[in-house]
Design a protein around this motif. Structure first.
Motif, PDB file in Angstrom:
ATOM      1  N   MET A 113     -21.689   6.218  -8.930  1.00  0.00           N
ATOM      2  CA  MET A 113     -20.744   7.238  -9.380  1.00  0.00           C
ATOM      3  C   MET A 113     -20.280   8.129  -8.223  1.00  0.00           C
ATOM      4  O   MET A 113     -19.097   8.448  -8.102  1.00  0.00           O
ATOM      5  N   ASP A 114     -21.248   8.559  -7.383  1.00  0.00           N
ATOM      6  CA  ASP A 114     -20.912   9.442  -6.262  1.00  0.00           C
ATOM      7  C   ASP A 114     -21.948   9.243  -5.160  1.00  0.00           C
ATOM      8  O   ASP A 114     -22.992   9.901  -5.158  1.00  0.00           O
ATOM      9  N   PRO A 155     -33.263  10.396  -7.232  1.00  0.00           N
ATOM     10  CA  PRO A 155     -32.141  10.372  -8.173  1.00  0.00           C
ATOM     11  C   PRO A 155     -31.938   8.970  -8.732  1.00  0.00           C
ATOM     12  O   PRO A 155     -32.273   7.974  -8.079  1.00  0.00           O
ATOM     13  N   PRO A 156     -31.390   8.857  -9.941  1.00  0.00           N
ATOM     14  CA  PRO A 156     -31.176   7.527 -10.547  1.00  0.00           C
ATOM     15  C   PRO A 156     -30.182   6.691  -9.750  1.00  0.00           C
ATOM     16  O   PRO A 156     -29.211   7.217  -9.191  1.00  0.00           O
ATOM     17  N   GLU A 206     -26.961  10.512  -2.019  1.00  0.00           N
ATOM     18  CA  GLU A 206     -27.677  10.598  -0.746  1.00  0.00           C
ATOM     19  C   GLU A 206     -28.211  12.005  -0.504  1.00  0.00           C
ATOM     20  O   GLU A 206     -29.318  12.172   0.023  1.00  0.00           O
ATOM     21  N   LYS A 207     -27.448  13.009  -0.897  1.00  0.00           N
ATOM     22  CA  LYS A 207     -27.893  14.395  -0.732  1.00  0.00           C
ATOM     23  C   LYS A 207     -29.144  14.666  -1.562  1.00  0.00           C
ATOM     24  O   LYS A 207     -30.120  15.246  -1.080  1.00  0.00           O
ATOM     25  N   LEU A 208     -29.122  14.247  -2.823  1.00  0.00           N
ATOM     26  CA  LEU A 208     -30.270  14.448  -3.698  1.00  0.00           C
ATOM     27  C   LEU A 208     -31.478  13.640  -3.226  1.00  0.00           C
ATOM     28  O   LEU A 208     -32.624  14.090  -3.325  1.00  0.00           O
ATOM     29  N   LYS A 209     -31.221  12.453  -2.706  1.00  0.00           N
ATOM     30  CA  LYS A 209     -32.295  11.608  -2.205  1.00  0.00           C
ATOM     31  C   LYS A 209     -32.966  12.245  -1.000  1.00  0.00           C
ATOM     32  O   LYS A 209     -34.207  12.253  -0.883  1.00  0.00           O
ATOM     33  N   GLU A 210     -32.168  12.822  -0.098  1.00  0.00           N
ATOM     34  CA  GLU A 210     -32.717  13.508   1.077  1.00  0.00           C
ATOM     35  C   GLU A 210     -33.531  14.722   0.669  1.00  0.00           C
ATOM     36  O   GLU A 210     -34.596  15.001   1.240  1.00  0.00           O
TER      37      GLU A 210
END
Length: 321
Positions: free
Chosen positions: A181-182, A174-175, A187-191
């Protein structure tokens, strides 16, 4: 090449790929040299005698242009795509879109420089094509006759916009702006992205093994004698491809494949200080390389899983020889 060290790979391998690789996309555009035509325009005959072939079973094309310069421009683009494949992380299945390459950070500069050099070459060739273009179209009008359609040909003053190579480098995860921003969503998207790449590590490992096996076995076969005892022809680019694989291996070995690393080390050792001309002309060195490569081929064959023998899926057309 720095590549991935053992410390990097002791944790989440997918996270390492996410943080040490990027996605490079390249879109090449050119003039189409052929175009499919309605089969109703085709006269089906054999030796001048009309046949009963159903025209709906045919697929016909017309040649729009015959130009060595356009072919050269397309060749520059294809060569660049092939170079990017050699730099990128390979897969035995297609998991990225056409024209996209997963690259380790320390190979990105080489990739970008190769694209920029190719863009300059293409631009120079297009400038030479512009004054030739009207006569090429005129020749096609004569040869195509009723099948000629002026709408198939862009105007000369737009050729610079027709032949293009556009690229972009983006992160695999993720960018970073999303983190500000959130943080939780980031972290969720990165995982999720890291898990995806962790799931692909075995596939990448198999793809690297298949790539290495193909390069080494092809050279090993060319270093044997034919049925009459004569030397077979070893093309310079065959050994060049092996050397380039060895040079970029550490950067592409994202799964820390120690077994393959050992074989790569053997290949590096036997080729140390040796070029293609020496291998061709020095019988002793030729035999040493042939013996070592044959042994490596046998070993790596045993390391490739049956489903890993499928054709490696790259992200665009195969490089033209």
């Amino acid at each position: 090449m720095t590549g991935f060290d053992q410390k990097d790979l002791e944790g989440n391998v997918g996270m390492v790929v996410l943080e040490k690789c990027v996605l490079l996309s390249l879109v090449c555009s050119s003039i189409g040299m052929t175009k499919t035509i309605n089969s109703e325009f085709v006269e089906v005959s054999k030796d001048g005698i009309s046949t009963k072939t159903d025209k709906k079973s045919l697929k016909a094309q017309k040649i729009l242009l015959r130009s060595k310069r356009i072919a050269k421009i397309n060749g520059i683009m294809h060569k660049t795509q092939g170079f990017l494949r050699a730099l990128s992380i390979p897969f035995t299945k297609k998991i990225t879109k056409n024209g996209t390459y997963v690259l380790p950070y320390d190979l990105v500069v080489q990739a970008v420089n190769s694209i920029e050099e190719a863009k300059l070459e293409v631009s120079q060739e297009v400038q030479c094509l512009i004054p030739e273009y009207p006569s090429l179209v005129a020749d096609s009008k004569v040869s195509l006759g009723d099948l000629f359609n002026s709408d198939d040909y862009p105007p000369s003053d737009s050729l610079a916009d027709v032949f293009t190579m556009e690229y972009a480098v983006t992160p695999l995860g993720p960018p970073q702006k999303l983190k500000d921003m959130d943080p939780d969503v980031y972290e969720k998207l990165k995982e999720q992205a890291a898990q995806r790449w962790s799931d692909e590590i075995n596939d990448i490992q198999q793809a690297l093994r298949v790539s290495f096996q193909k390069l080494i076995s092809d050279v090993a076969e060319k270093l044997t004698s034919d049925e009459n005892g004569n030397k077979k022809r070893l093309r310079d680019n065959m050994l060049d491809k092996v050397v380039y694989f060895l040079d970029t291996f550490n950067s592409r070995n994202v799964g820390n494949d120690s077994e393959l690393s050992a074989l790569v080390a053997q290949a590096r050792e036997v080729l140390s200080g040796v070029d293609g001309q020496v291998v061709k002309s020095n019988s002793k060195i030729r035999e040493e390389v042939a013996t070592t490569f044959a042994s490596i081929t046998k070993t790596v064959n045993g390391m490739i899983k049956e489903d890993g023998k499928r054709k490696i899926s790259f992200t665009d057309e195969e490089e033209s020889e």
